[in-house]
Write an enzyme that holds these catalytic residues in place. Structure first.
Site, mmCIF file in Angstrom:
data_model
loop_
_atom_site.group_PDB
_atom_site.id
_atom_site.type_symbol
_atom_site.label_atom_id
_atom_site.label_comp_id
_atom_site.label_asym_id
_atom_site.label_seq_id
_atom_site.Cartn_x
_atom_site.Cartn_y
_atom_site.Cartn_z
ATOM 1 C CE1 TYR A 12 -4.102 -1.147 -0.315
ATOM 2 C CE2 TYR A 12 -3.662 -2.615 1.992
ATOM 3 C CZ TYR A 12 -4.664 -2.551 0.606
ATOM 4 O OH TYR A 12 -5.536 -3.507 0.601
ATOM 5 C CD GLU A 62 -1.408 -29.121 9.353
ATOM 6 O OE1 GLU A 62 -1.167 -30.286 9.175
ATOM 7 O OE2 GLU A 62 -2.878 -28.628 8.055
ATOM 8 C CG ASP A 71 -4.309 -32.902 9.671
ATOM 9 O OD1 ASP A 71 -4.584 -32.364 11.000
ATOM 10 O OD2 ASP A 71 -4.841 -31.685 8.623
#
Ligand SMILES: Nc1ncnc2c1ncn2[C@@H]1O[C@H](COP(=O)(O)OP(=O)(O)O)[C@@H](O)[C@H]1O
Ligand SMILES: [Mg+2]
Lengths: 501, 347
Positions: free
Chosen positions: B93, B186, B238
Site C-alpha cells: 500500500y 498444525e 494432520d
C-alpha cells in the site's frame, strides 16, 4: 400452283463494315471517348514498336481543333517505323498486324489503329497521313479504308530524303472529338502510362497549346518478352486443328514437341501413352473424333506450367519508383506475384498499394493496368474492382486505408478482356485469386510500415516512462547511498528522447 | 544490522555511480527460477545456484521493476534506521504514495524476494514481516528489546489463546524457561485441545500453533529455542502429504525461500499423524483425492524426502492412499491425545 415464301436476301459484311456499324464495341461510342481512344491506340502502338526494337520511347502527341468539333491529332514516335509496303495494310486493314504471336504486347487484335482510321474517315471525311522511316528514306502515305471490302485505299505516296537519320512513325488524323469532356481521362491516361511504362517519355500538347511532359524515370528499356509456342492448355479445338494441319505427316510425338511449349520428348511420350495414342501415329491419320479426344486428354493432363518469359511485368522497383514520383505517397507496398495460368495462358499479377497519396481525396482509388496499358473506362465490372469491393481491409490492416491508391497490373499473353474496347477485364477465378493474394501481401507490407510509424508514438511512450522513473531511481539510490544530492539524469533523458539510448 | 545497512548503501552507491557516468543502471539478482534452486545435501537444504538475472533500465520493460527494487531497498534502510517494522501488505500500500505502485501484492512480495536474494538477507532482517502470525503457549519468560518495551517481561502462558509470534517476540531475549521440548501443532483445534488438556505441563512443552505451513518467524523462533535453549523440536500435523511437508519445511527449509532460508532444524521430528498411525490407532480416514495424490507424487520426487524415514512414510501413504486429521484422535475421547497418543510418541 406452287407458292414460295419470300426469303430474305443473303449477304456478307466485312470486318471493317462490322466495326463501322458497331464502333461502340471497339470503344468509339461518342466523341469524348473516341478522343481518348484515338490517342490511346496511337500511343500504344508507338510503345509496342519501340519496345520491340529495344528503343527508349520518345513520343510526341499533339491535339488541336481545326473546326468546331473537328480535331487534329499527330502522334510521333522514335520507333523502327513500318516497312512502306506494309503501311497500307497495317493501318488500313482490320485484323492485320504483327502481334499475333504468343507473347505480351499492348495491341493484340490488329484492330486498334485501323479502328481509329475508320473513325477518323467517317467523322471527318479526310484521309489519314502516315509517315514512316527506319532511318533511311522517309515515306509518306495518305490512306483511306474501303470499309465494305476491308481493304486499304492509298491516296498518295511520297518519298522524302532523310537528312537527320530520323526513324519512327508519325500518324496524323482528323476526327470528331470532344476534348473538354475527355480531358480528365486523357491526362489520367498519360499519368498512368508513365507508371506502367516508366521508360517512356511522352510530351503532350493539348488543344490550348500547353505542353505536358511526362518524363521517363527508368533509363533502360524493359527486357523484351520472348515469343513462345502455345501451352497445351491454351489451345481450343480450332487452334489444335490448325496446328495439326501445319505439321501434316509428322508423328504425334514430334507434333507435340514442336507445337507446344513445355513439352519435351519424355513428357510427350508419357502424355500420349496415357491418352491411349501411339506416339508414332502420323498426325494425318487422326479423325475428327481423335482430335477432340486428343484435346480432351491435353486439358486433363498436367503439363508443366506455362513459360512466363513471354511476359513483361513492370517489376516491383520500377513500379514503386514511378508511383512515388507521381503520387508522392507516404508509403508504397508493391507485390509481384509469381507467374500463374488461366486456361493455359500464363499471367503475372502485380499490385501496389500507395498509402497517403497527394491529391487523393477519400479512402481508396483503384488504378488498373493490363499489359502496361492503363485502363480508364468501364471499371465497375472489372475483375480488380470486384476483388477490391469484396476485400476486407480490416482483417489485414489495423487502420482504415487513407488517401490510398491501389494499382493492379495484369500481364498475360492473352488478357481476358470483356470487350474489344480493351477496358474491362473478365474474372477467371485464377486471375481473381492472384489479385487477392497480391493485395493481401501488400497489406502485410503496409502494415509493417504503419507499425513502424506507430513506433514513433512508441518512442514517445518510452521517453515518458524514463522521464517518470529515472529521477525516482536517482532519488532512492542516492538516499540509499547516504548522499546529499541525487545524480543528474537529464543528459540520459535527452539521449533517450533523441532515440540514441 | 550493520552488515545489512552496508549492503544497502553499496547497492545505492553502485546505482548512483552508473547514473553519474551517464549509463542506464542495472543490477544482477541471483536467479530464483527453479532451474537455479539446488538441493545442498551437506546442509540439508535448498540453496541458489550461480545463475543471475540482470535487471537493467536499458530495457524499458524492466524500468518499473528496477524502480520498485530500489524503492524497496530504500524503505528497508529507513525501517532499519528508524527501528520500525512493517508487513508485506503495508509495503504494497505504501508504494503508491512514492509513485512506484504495484499491480498487486504478489508483485510487491516478489520484489521483496528479489531484494532478499540480491542482499542475501531474509526480509525479517529488513524489518519486513508477513501478516500471518503463529502463536506460542508455554512456560517461557521473555524480555522484549523493542523500543518502549525494553523493561517488559512476559511469561508465554499469560494468555490462554497463546501469544502471537511477531517481530518483537521473535527478537526477544529468553529469560526463564520451564519447558523441555517444543511441539509445533498444525491446527488451531489441536492447539486449543492441548492447552486445555494441559499438555504444556504434562510434557513440559512449548506449544507453537503454526496454522498450516509455519511462518518464517515461527520457524525462526523454534530455531532459537533449539539453538539457544537446546529444546528438541517436534512437529505434530494432520496425517496427509500436506502435514508431512509442514514438518519437512521446519526440518529442511523451503524451496521458495532458497535464496535466504538458513532456518533449518535438521533434528526436528515429525511425530504424527504418521500414515502408520491410522492403522495403529484405528483412526477414521479418508481416501486420497486427486490433489492429495499429486502432492504425494511431488514429495516423492523431492530430494528432501530421500532419507529412509521419509521414504518409508511416503511409501505407506502411497500403498494405502489414506489420510487422517489430527482431530480424528478425538474419536477415542478428548483426552486420548494427551493420555495415550503423545505419551507413546515421547516414550
Ligand atoms: N507506331 C508504329 N510503329 C511501328 N509499327 C506500327 C505502329 N503502329 C502500328 N504498327 C503496326 O501496325 C499493326 C497494326 O496495328 P493495330 O491496328 O493497332 O493492331 P495491333 O496493335 O493490335 O497489332 C501493328 O501490329 C504494328 O505492326
Ligand atoms: Mg495497336
Amino acid at each position: 400452283m406452287e407458292v414460295l415464301i419470300m426469303q430474305p436476301a443473303f449477304g456478307e459484311i466485312s470486318v471493317s463494315d462490322f466495326f463501322y456499324r458497331h464502333r461502340e464495341l471497339a470503344g468509339f461510342s461518342n466523341p469524348s471517348r473516341a478522343t481518348y481512344m484515338v490517342i490511346r491506340e496511337a500511343v500504344e502502338n508507338s510503345l509496342d514498336a519501340c519496345e520491340e526494337a529495344g528503343i527508349l520511347p520518345n513520343i510526341k502527341v499533339s491535339l488541336s481543333y481545326t473546326g468546331d468539333e473537328l480535331c487534329h491529332l499527330r502522334v510521333e514516335d522514335n520507333g523502327p517505323g513500318v516497312p512502306p509496303s506494309e503501311v497500307p495494310f497495317a493501318f488500313g486493314k482490320f485484323l492485320y498486324g504483327s502481334k499475333f504471336g504468343v507473347r505480351q504486347s499492348r495491341g493484340v487484335f490488329g484492330l486498334g489503329i485501323t479502328m481509329a482510321l475508320l473513325y477518323s474517315q467517317v467523322t471527318s471525311g479526310r484521309p489519314a497521313r502516315i509517315i514512316v522511316s527506319n532511318g533511311g528514306d522517309i515515306f509518306e502515305v495518305k490512306l483511306r479504308i474501303d470499309i465494305e471490302k476491308n481493304m486499304p485505299l492509298v491516296e498518295g505516296k511520297k518519298r522524302l530524303a532523310n537528312m537527320e537519320e530520323w526513324h519512327g512513325s508519325i500518324v496524323e488524323l482528323y476526327f470528331k472529338g470532344d476534348y473538354p469532356r475527355a480531358e480528365k481521362r486523357i491526362m489520367e491516361y498519360f499519368k498512368l502510362t508513365s507508371i506502367a511504362s516508366p521508360h517512356a517519355e511522352i510530351a503532350f500538347t493539348d488543344p490550348a497549346g500547353d505542353q505536358h511532359l511526362f518524363r521517363r524515370s527508368v533509363e533502360k528499356a524493359p527486357k523484351q518478352p520472348v515469343e513462345t509456342l502455345p501451352h497445351p492448355h491454351g489451345v481450343d479445338a480450332e487452334m489444335l486443328r490448325r496446328l495439326l494441319k501445319r505439321s501434316e505427316g509428322k508423328s504425334l510425338l514430334s507434333f507435340m514437341v514442336k507445337s507446344f511449349q513445355r513439352v519435351g520428348y519424355a513428357t510427350a511420350r508419357k502424355f500420349l501413352e496415357s491418352a491411349g495414342f501411339s506416339p508414332h501415329q502420323p498426325t494425318s491419320t487422326l479423325t475428327n473424333d481423335d482430335v477432340l479426344e486428343l484435346l480432351d486428354a491435353m486439358r486433363k493432363y498436367s503439363f508443366p506450367p506455362p513459360d512466363a518469359r513471354c511476359l513483361s511485368p513492370i517489376g516491383e522497383d520500377a513500379l514503386r519508383d514511378a508511383i512515388m514520383r507521381i503520387f508522392e505517397p507516404e508509403f508504397v507496398a508493391v507485390c509481384e506475384r509469381p507467374p500463374s495460368v488461366y486456361l493455359g495462358h500464363p499471367f503475372i499479377v502485380e499490385v501496389a498499394v500507395a498509402y497517403g497519396c497527394k491529391g487523393i481525396e477519400g479512402e481508396i482509388v483503384l488504378y488498373r493496368f493490363a499489359n502496361r496499358v492503363p485502363l480508364i473506362y468501364d471499371a465497375h465490372s472489372d475483375v480488380s474492382m470486384n476483388v477490391l469491393r469484396r476485400f476486407n481491409w480490416g482483417s489485414y490492416l489495423h487502420v482504415r486505408p487513407q488517401a490510398t491508391a491501389v494499382f493492379t497490373h495484369i500481364c498475360s499473353t492473352r488478357i481476358p478482356f470483356k470487350t474489344a474496347g480493351k477496358e474491362c477485364i473478365a474474372d477467371p477465378p485464377e486471375v481473381e485469386r492472384e489479385i487477392e493474394l497480391a493485395l493481401k501481401e501488400c497489406c502485410r507490407r503496409l502494415k509493417t510500415h504503419l507499425t513502424g510509424r506507430v513506433s514513433v508514438e512508441e518512442r514517445g511512450r518510452r521517453f515518458n516512462a524514463y522521464k517518470k522513473y529515472l529521477p525516482k531511481i536517482a532519488q532512492f539510490a542516492s538516499e540509499l547511498a547516504g548522499r546529499k544530492n541525487a545524480p543528474n539524469v537529464s543528459l540520459i533523458l535527452e539521449r533517450i528522447l533523441e532515440g540514441k539510448n | 544490522m550493520r552488515d545489512v545497512l552496508v549492503k544497502l548503501e553499496a547497492l545505492g552507491e553502485s546505482i548512483c555511480v552508473q547514473l553519474e557516468n551517464g549509463e542506464l543502471p542495472f543490477i544482477d539478482i541471483p536467479s530464483r527460477t527453479t532451474s537455479n534452486i539446488i538441493y545442498d545435501k551437506a546442509e540439508g537444504r535448498f540453496v541458489l545456484g550461480e545463475a543471475r538475472t540482470r535487471r537493467t533500465t536499458s530495457n524499458v520493460k524492466h524500468l518499473r521493476a528496477f524502480t520498485q527494487t530500489v524503492w524497496m531497498a530504500y524503505m528497508a534502510k529507513r525501517l532499519i534506521e528508524e527501528g520500525k517494522s512493517t508487513t508485506l501488505r503495508d509495503l504494497y500500500y505504501m508504494a503508491e504514495s512514492y509513485g512506484v505502485k504495484f499491480k498487486d501484492q504478489q508483485e510487491s512480495d516478489s520484489i521483496i524476494a528479489d531484494l532478499e536474494a540480491l542482499l542475501g538477507v531474509p526480509r525479517e532482517q529488513l524489518r519486513i514481516f508477513p501478516e500471518e502470525r503463529a502463536t506460542v503457549y508455554g512456560d517461557l519468560t521473555i524480555k522484549y528489546n523493542v523500543q518502549g518495551y525494553e523493561k517488559t517481561t512476559l511469561n508465554l502462558t499469560a494468555s490462554p489463546d497463546g501469544v502471537a509470534i511477531g517481530p518483537a517476540l521473535a527478537g526477544a531475549e529468553f529469560q526463564n524457561c520451564g519447558a523441555e521440548r517444543v511441539i509445533m501443532v498444525e491446527s488451531g483445534g489441536m492447539f486449543t485441545r492441548l492447552i486445555e488438556e494441559r499438555a504444556h505441563e504434562k510434557f513440559k512443552a512449548l506449544l507453537i500453533h503454526t496454522a498450516g505451513q509455519a511462518p518464517r518467524l515461527a520457524r525462526q523462533f523454534a530455531y532459537r529455542l533449539r539453538r539457544e535453549l537446546g529444546l528438541p523440536v517436534y512437529v505434530f500435523t494432520d496425517g496427509d502429504p500436506w502435514g508431512a511437508h509442514i514438518a519437512m519445511v521446519v526440518i529442511s527449509g523451503s524451496a521458495n525461500a532458497a535464496h535466504v532460508d538458513s532456518i533449518v532444524i535438521p533434528d526436528a521430528k515429525w511425530i504424527g499423524v504418521l500414515p502408520t498411525d491410522i492403522e495403529e490407532y484405528k483412526l477414521p480416514f479418508e481416501k486420497f483425492n486427486e490433489k492429495d495424490w499429486k502432492r504425494l507424487h511431488d514429495l516423492m520426487a523431492d530430494p528432501r524426502y530421500q532419507s529412509p524415514f521419509w521414504r518409508e512414510q511416503l511409501k505407506r501413504f502411497e500403498e494405502e492412499g489414506r489420510k487422517s486429521e489430527q482431530q480424528a484422535l478425538s474419536i477415542h475421547g478428548l483426552s486420548y491425545v494427551t493420555e495415550k497418543y503423545l505419551p507413546e510418541k515421547f516414550a
